[in-house]
Each structure stands twice: as structure tokens, then as C-alpha cells.
Design a protein around this motif. Structure first.
Motif, short mmCIF file in Angstrom:
data_model
loop_
_atom_site.label_atom_id
_atom_site.label_comp_id
_atom_site.label_asym_id
_atom_site.label_seq_id
_atom_site.Cartn_x
_atom_site.Cartn_y
_atom_site.Cartn_z
N UNK A 99 -4.50 4.36 6.74
CA UNK A 99 -5.14 5.68 8.09
C UNK A 99 -3.35 6.72 7.31
N UNK A 100 -2.09 5.45 7.93
CA UNK A 100 -1.38 5.71 8.89
C UNK A 100 -0.58 6.28 7.51
N UNK A 101 -0.38 5.00 6.32
CA UNK A 101 0.21 5.38 5.35
C UNK A 101 -0.10 6.81 4.34
N UNK A 102 -1.09 6.71 4.25
CA UNK A 102 -2.09 8.09 3.94
C UNK A 102 -1.20 9.51 4.52
N UNK A 103 -1.49 9.26 5.77
CA UNK A 103 -0.97 10.12 6.47
C UNK A 103 1.04 10.49 6.59
N UNK A 104 1.06 9.56 5.89
CA UNK A 104 2.70 9.21 6.41
C UNK A 104 2.75 10.32 4.52
N UNK A 105 2.20 9.82 3.56
CA UNK A 105 2.41 10.52 2.36
C UNK A 105 1.93 12.31 1.82
N UNK A 106 1.14 12.36 3.05
CA UNK A 106 1.21 13.59 3.48
C UNK A 106 2.27 14.25 3.81
N UNK A 107 2.78 14.07 4.63
CA UNK A 107 4.06 14.18 5.40
C UNK A 107 5.11 14.07 4.56
N UNK A 108 4.83 13.39 3.66
CA UNK A 108 6.79 12.58 2.99
C UNK A 108 6.54 14.52 1.69
N UNK A 109 5.31 14.64 1.57
CA UNK A 109 5.69 15.67 0.57
C UNK A 109 5.92 17.27 0.64
N UNK A 117 12.85 1.82 -13.02
CA UNK A 117 11.14 2.16 -12.45
C UNK A 117 11.28 1.55 -10.76
N UNK A 118 11.94 1.69 -10.20
CA UNK A 118 12.73 1.48 -9.07
C UNK A 118 11.85 1.75 -7.57
N UNK A 119 11.24 2.72 -7.67
CA UNK A 119 9.95 2.90 -6.00
C UNK A 119 10.13 2.26 -5.60
N UNK A 120 8.94 1.43 -6.32
CA UNK A 120 8.82 -0.01 -5.32
C UNK A 120 10.09 -0.98 -4.43
N UNK A 121 10.93 -1.44 -5.09
CA UNK A 121 12.34 -2.00 -5.20
C UNK A 121 12.80 -1.18 -3.08
N UNK A 122 12.81 0.33 -3.88
CA UNK A 122 13.46 1.20 -2.41
C UNK A 122 12.09 1.37 -1.06
N UNK A 123 11.62 0.88 -1.89
CA UNK A 123 10.41 1.24 -0.65
C UNK A 123 10.27 -0.36 0.14
N UNK A 124 10.24 -1.36 -0.77
CA UNK A 124 9.85 -2.77 0.01
C UNK A 124 11.22 -2.82 0.08
N UNK A 125 12.59 -2.55 -0.08
CA UNK A 125 14.15 -2.72 0.81
C UNK A 125 14.00 -1.81 2.06
N UNK A 126 12.51 -0.65 2.25
CA UNK A 126 12.87 0.16 3.44
C UNK A 126 13.38 1.17 4.11
N UNK A 127 13.30 2.23 2.80
CA UNK A 127 13.86 3.30 2.14
C UNK A 127 12.63 3.73 3.24
N UNK A 171 1.45 -1.47 -0.10
CA UNK A 171 -0.04 0.11 0.10
C UNK A 171 0.47 0.94 0.05
N UNK A 172 2.19 1.11 0.47
CA UNK A 172 2.70 2.21 0.69
C UNK A 172 3.48 2.07 -0.46
N UNK A 173 3.95 0.83 -0.91
CA UNK A 173 4.18 1.31 -2.82
C UNK A 173 3.34 2.34 -3.48
#
Lengths: 371, 324
Positions: free
Chosen positions: B290-300, B64-74, B14-16
């Protein structure tokens, strides 16, 4: 007495005095081999990869008995010991994990070496002939040279590559390249060009210990050249040129084998009253601009001798530096002696006409010495 | 599978998804300084594979690497800041979307030359074997169907095979190399068949089903850790967006094709499965979302508020040391 290698740079009388220094006369190839051996002994994270760096990979022998598995008392075969025997004898002392024969897969092998360098080891890759760089060029340019920068400095690539360059041995168009500038052009990569047994020792040690990717180019014409090499450890500072000879009338700038040409020309012209100063660049990236400008500010005339083809060559680059930063020093046009804008021919007469020669250097000097 | 693991898999997928959606939205707002390549649709692959890895394992990645990054814990904040070109980015704003790396997490970098990161993962495995640490440090090479046309893949598979290196080759077959269909560019139906040429196991998994990927990866990674050599895994998958942000895939894909894959969306089939077998609740899923949606707002927000790099950064990090 210890050997002060710093004298090899900016030494007033050219090469340092080696009287009473423990050491011996040896060939360039032997100095290379002994230095690689010393670096393997010094640092267990160093290992070597390349095609036929041992030869006969996977075969082991003991008193004439053959095995295709590693067995007690059996030694791995060292059928070639590398092209021009550069790595002869190493596999038997360091084993096949540290002297790793590879398939003919330049891109895959160089890429794997870069991956290994990114993850804590210090690989040394033998690419055999300099021309084969192009087969692995993407890995060299896009991964080895750029990883540190594009990842914001969070990693380093402590990788050493070497290969054999140059015309003059009948290896023809695809085994005789000297395209230094194709490597020097790459930010993130260093390029060094030894010119004798001492400098190959000093530069190979320095390259292996350096934390950046370094390409060491071995000119084939130097491989059997003999010279004095001290027993002591010699680690050159990358990016420093040296004077092979001091003089007052004209500066000759050489690199790898052309330094040897310049040295011989300077000796020949001494009797006819032309005093040549000879600079041996040793490193092409970083490039020692200071030594070039220092010398030209004094002699006011310069001939640059470079076996690469002329367009966008090291000779062009050095010319542009002198034209930009040393314009007021010049009393005559800058002279470039390159190979022509052609591939390397096979026929010996054509090949020797292709390469910079003593005659062509003398002719260039004569054109400017009375200018 | 235990509940915690299920939650982790869902959270990562979901984070990806949300990262890619947010990143695209920001790209269209002009916040990205360059091209971006979204991997939404393909989340089950990197998540199912990386669920078996630790920070000591290495992965090589693609444009196309964002998914790999997130899955690896970045960290998604640093990733978003990198795409915004900011100094707080994962690579100080010097790499951008196509070159995100985190060596502390075992992420060797996204690589924008197709196929070029494959030998890096082989090299990481070579380091492990050299140091005798195969059991806790394997190399995973992620690449697309397009990279199977690159010679360096074949060289890398051969090297890994003859040296029995702990490598997992993961081909995310999303059926299009840029705009070229795999049916046109690849001579076989299942890319995993390529493994036979290099005497390694080859297996095709459902790249939309994280459980299938997880299971296949488990076996391959265990083989690698035990010193039994490399495996080729092909994941049949699909990217929902175009090749890059401004590419309209309708120019070369039919709506029916998109529908067929979206019907089997990795998040959708995960949710259906865990709800029907009662291993997760709707509430726990919502909590994660909800947690991830919030995380995205924070990332932006983090990326937005971060400073630009100093112009002097242009010159740093080319070498460890060049001239004094």
C-alpha cells in the motif's frame, strides 16, 4: 624577477623577455617530465596510468639484485620511463601506485581512469600514440565528455590524457595521426596543443589542475626542441592563443609543430619584405577566436597551417570563423595548408610531401600577398 | 534474516516492480519523452546485491537501470520526473531514462552504451584502493549478457584481477540481448565460467531468488572489502517486457518460456517463503504494498506537476568552466 607568463599572450613583441628570469634551456620532453613531477608533488590525488610509463612492471632491483616482489631497499624498474622517456624516473620517486603501468587495454584503462576521476582522484593517462585514441574513443566520447552534461551537472571529470601525434618520424600510417578535429568536435572535452618547452609546461599544469577532461597532444617533432623554461610555476589559461611574432602583411596561424613552421617562415620572409604575424593557437578547444579576428582585422590576409588532413579540420573550422565573423576584414581568399586527404605514408619523400612544409606555407603566402 | 532486513528486501523489489509498471503505463500515455527499458522480472538481482552496499559504495548501471537506481536508494519522484524530462528530475531532465545517476548515493549513472559503465566501476574501485578505503567503498558493475560480447568487459576484468581491486562484476543474464538469445551469442552455458580466464571466483546464482543473490553477494562483497579482489557473479533472470517499451517479445520468445520464468517470479517466491516460514505476515506485506502503491501515485503527480527545464539549460553543464 618573476616570470610574467601573461606576456606570452598578446605580447606586442611576441615571446616575453626572459633576461634575468631564473630558469634554463631545456628540451620539450624534459619540460614535460619536470612539470608532471611537480604536479605529482603538489597534489597527492594526481596519479599517472599508461602502457610502459615505467616499463618492466612488477620487477624491483637493488644493486643488480632482482626481485619480483616489493622489498625494502629495492626500487621498481624504470626500463622505459614511458614512450620517448616522458615519465622517466617518476616511478622510482612516486612508486607504482602513482605511476601505474597498465596492460595494452586502452578502453579499459581510460574507462577506469574516468571512473577514478568521477570518484575523487585526478588521473593522468598516457595513451602512447595519438592514433590509439580510436581504441578508447567510446570511453572518451560517451563517458569522459558526456557524464557531466547527461547527469545534469552533478559531477565532474578531472582527467588529463596525453599522446604523441604527427608525421615526420617514419612511424607510418598507424602511429602518425594528427586528427585534432576528431577530439575538438566533442562537446565536454578540451584539447590543447603545446608548441615549445614553455607552452608544454604551462599547458600540462593547467590541464592537470582543470576540472574538465583535457587532451594534451604532443607532436613528436617537438619532443627534442629546446627552449627557455622558467623555474617558477607556469599555468597557462586554457583557451588562449598567443602571438609568436607581430607583423602587418599576413597572419599565419599554427598549432603544435606547425606554429614552429610558421615562425620559421616569418623569419625567412622578413628579408624579402613580407611582414608576417604568427599566432600559435595553444588551445583548440576552447578556441581563441578573438586573437584570430584581432590579427586578421589588421593584416587582412591569413594562412592557416594544420597537419591534420583537410576535410573538417581545424583549418576548416578557423576558416569558417573568419569567413563568418571577419568577412569584411579580408582582402584575399583564406588559405589552408593541410596534409592531403590520404593516410600518412611511410617512405620519407612521400611523408615529407604529406606534411605541411615551409615551402608550402611560403607558396600559399605568395598566392595572396599581392592579391 | 532479521525481519527488518526482510521487509527492506521486499519493499525494494516491490518498489522496482511498481515503478516499472507505472513508468511503462506513463510511457504509453506519452509522458516519457523517449524510449524506456523496463527491468520488471529482474528485481531480485539489484536488490540482493545492493542490500550489502552503502552510499560510499559505487555502482555502474545500464540502459535497463531503474532497478539498480531504486535498489541503491534513489528517489522515485526524481526518477519519474527525469523520465518525464522535467527540471526536477534526477539529472534536471537532461539525461532521461537511460542516464539516471545520483553521485550522492554512489550511483555512477545508467549508461546506454552496452558495457561502457563496467570500467567506471573498476575506476571507482581503483580510487578506493588508491585512497586506502577498500573496506568501505567497493565498485559494482552491473551489465547484461549482451555486454559479455564487449571487449571492454574483458579488459576491465583483467585490470581488476591484476590490480586486485574491490570490484564485483554482476552479469544479469536475462537471456536476451535486445532480441538475440544468449544461446546464440555466447559460447558457454554459464557466463560465470568467464571468471576463470581472469583468475577470479565466478558463481552463478538464481536471479529470481533474492535470498540466493543476497548470499552470493555477501561473500563476494566481503572478499572485495577485505582486499581479496574481484568476483564475477552471474544472475540467471528474465525481463518480463521487451527490450524497450514498444518491443513485443512475442516476436522472439515463446509463451512457454515466459510462463516458466513468471512461475518463479521473485516477489511470488519471496512471499511464499516468508509466509510459509512465518517470518513475515500477510498484513505486513500488504502494508508495504500500500505504501509503495501510494508512493508511485505521488511520483507521477510530482513528475506531472514539475516544470520543464528552462531552455538555457541546453547550454549549461557541458564543462565546469569553458570560456569566461
Amino acid at each position: 624577477m618573476t616570470f610574467d607568463y601573461s606576456q606570452t599572450f598578446r605580447g606586442l613583441a611576441g615571446l616575453p623577455n626572459t633576461d634575468n628570469v631564473p630558469g634554463s634551456e631545456m628540451r620539450y620532453r624534459d619540460a614535460f617530465n619536470l612539470t608532471l613531477r611537480a604536479e605529482l608533488e603538489r597534489d597527492p590525488s594526481v596519479f599517472v596510468m599508461g602502457e610502459d610509463i615505467a616499463g618492466g612492471a612488477g620487477r624491483f632491483e637493488k644493486d643488480g639484485e632482482v626481485s619480483y616482489e616489493e622489498k625494502k631497499g629495492f626500487k621498481p624498474l624504470d626500463a622505459w620511463g614511458g614512450p620517448f622517456a616522458a615519465t622517466k624516473g617518476l616511478i622510482q620517486d612516486f612508486g607504482s601506485e602513482r605511476i601505474k603501468d597498465t596492460p595494452i587495454s586502452e578502453a579499459g584503462v581510460l574507462g577506469a581512469a574516468i571512473g577514478a576521476a568521477l570518484t575523487g582522484t585526478r588521473p593522468v593517462v598516457d595513451l602512447m600514440y595519438f592514433d590509439f585514441v580510436t581504441v578508447a574513443y567510446d570511453q572518451l566520447l560517451s563517458n569522459a565528455a558526456k557524464s557531466r552534461y547527461m547527469f545534469g551537472g552533478q559531477t565532474k571529470v578531472p582527467l588529463t590524457m596525453f599522446a604523441r601525434s604527427g608525421a615526420g618520424t617514419g612511424h607510418a600510417a598507424q602511429h602518425s595521426e594528427s586528427f585534432y578535429s576528431m577530439l575538438v568536435h566533442i562537446p565536454g572535452l578540451k584539447v590543447v596543443v603545446p608548441s615549445d618547452p614553455l607552452s608544454v609546461k604551462g599547458l600540462l599544469s593547467a590541464s592537470i589542475r582543470d576540472d574538465d577532461p583535457v587532451f594534451l597532444v604532443n607532436d613528436k617533432k617537438l619532443i627534442n626542441l629546446s627552449g627557455f623554461v622558467p623555474d617558477a610555476e607556469v599555468v597557462f589559461e586554457l583557451g588562449k592563443g598567443r602571438y609568436l611574432r607581430r607583423g602587418t602583411d599576413v597572419t599565419l596561424i599554427g598549432m603544435a609543430y606547425t606554429s614552429e613552421i610558421c615562425r620559421k617562415v616569418a623569419e625567412k620572409l622578413e628579408d624579402s619584405g613580407v611582414s608576417c604575424e604568427v599566432i600559435d593557437m595553444l588551445s583548440l578547444s576552447p578556441l581563441d577566436e578573438d586573437i584570430i579576428l584581432e590579427s586578421v582585422s589588421k593584416t587582412n590576409k591569413v594562412v592557416i597551417v594544420d597537419e591534420d588532413t583537410p576535410m573538417c579540420s581545424m583549418a576548416s573550422e578557423i576558416s569558417s570563423i573568419i569567413a563568418d565573423k571577419g568577412f569584411d576584414f579580408l582582402d584575399a581568399p583564406i588559405k589552408k595548408v593541410n596534409s592531403p586527404h590520404t593516410p600518412v605514408p611511410y617512405n620519407r619523400d612521400l611523408e615529407f610531401s604529406f606534411m605541411p612544409s615551409e615551402e608550402r606555407v611560403i607558396k600559399a603566402i605568395q598566392e595572396i600577398v599581392e592579391y | 534474516m532479521e525481519k527488518k532486513k526482510l521487509e527492506e528486501l521486499f519493499e525494494s523489489m516491490y518498489r522496482i516492480r511498481r515503478f516499472e509498471e507505472t513508468m511503462l503505463e506513463q510511457t504509453f500515455k506519452g509522458k516519457s519523452m523517449g524510449v524506456t527499458h523496463s527491468s520488471d522480472g529482474q528485481e531480485a538481482g539489484p536488490v540482493g546485491i545492493c542490500a550489502h552496499l552503502t552510499d560510499k559504495d559505487w555502482i555502474g548501471s545500464t540502459h535497463r537501470g531503474h532497478g539498480h537506481c531504486i535498489a541503491k536508494g534513489l528517489d522515485t519522484k526524481k526518477m519519474m520526473a527525469e523520465i518525464f524530462g522535467k527540471s526536477t528530475g534526477q539529472c534536471k531532465g537532461k539525461g532521461g531514462s537511460m542516464h539516471i545517476a545520483d553521485f550522492s548515493k554512489g550511483m555512477l549513472g545508467a549508461n546506454a552504451i552496452v558495457g561502457a559503465s563496467i570500467p567506471l566501476a573498476v575506476g571507482a574501485a581503483l580510487s578506493s584502493k588508491y585512497n586506502g578505503t577498500e573496506d568501505d567503498s567497493v565498485g559494482v558493475a552491473f551489465f547484461g549478457d549482451g555486454a559479455t560480447g564487449q571487449g571492454v568487459l574483458h579488459e576491465s576484468m583483467n585490470l581488476a584481477s591484476i590490480w586486485k581491486l574491490p570490484v564485483i562484476f554482476v552479469c544479469e543474464n536475462n537471456h536476451y540481448a535486445e532480441a538475440t538469445p544468449v544461446e546464440y551469442a555466447v559460447s558457454i552455458e554459464d557466463i560465470s565460467d568467464r571468471a576463470a580466464a581472469y583468475s577470479m571466483p565466478g558463481i552463478t546464482a538464481d536471479g529470481m531468488d533474492v535470498f540466493d543473490v543476497y548470499e552470493v553477494a555477501d561473500e563476494a562483497i566481503n572478499r572485495a572489502r577485505k582486499g581479496e579482489g574481484p568476483t564475477l557473479i552471474e544472475l540467471k533472470t528474465f525481463r518480463y517486457h521487451g527490450h524497450f517499451h514498444a518491443d513485443d517479445p512475442k516476436k522472439y520468445r515463446t509463451p512457454e518460456e515466459d510462463e516458466k520464468w513468471k512461475d518463479r517470479d521473485c516477489l511470488k517466491i519471496f512471499e511464499e517463503k516468508v509466509i510459509s516460514n512465518k517470518s513475515m505476515t500477510l498484513e505486513s506485506i500488504k502494508k508495504i504494498k500500500d505504501l509503495i502503491d501510494k508512493e508511485m501515485l505521488e511520483a507521477v503527480e510530482f513528475a506531472e506537476k514539475s516544470p520543464m527545464p528552462d531552455i538555457s539549460e541546453l547550454y549549461s553543464d557541458v564543462y565546469v568552466k569553458y570560456k569566461d
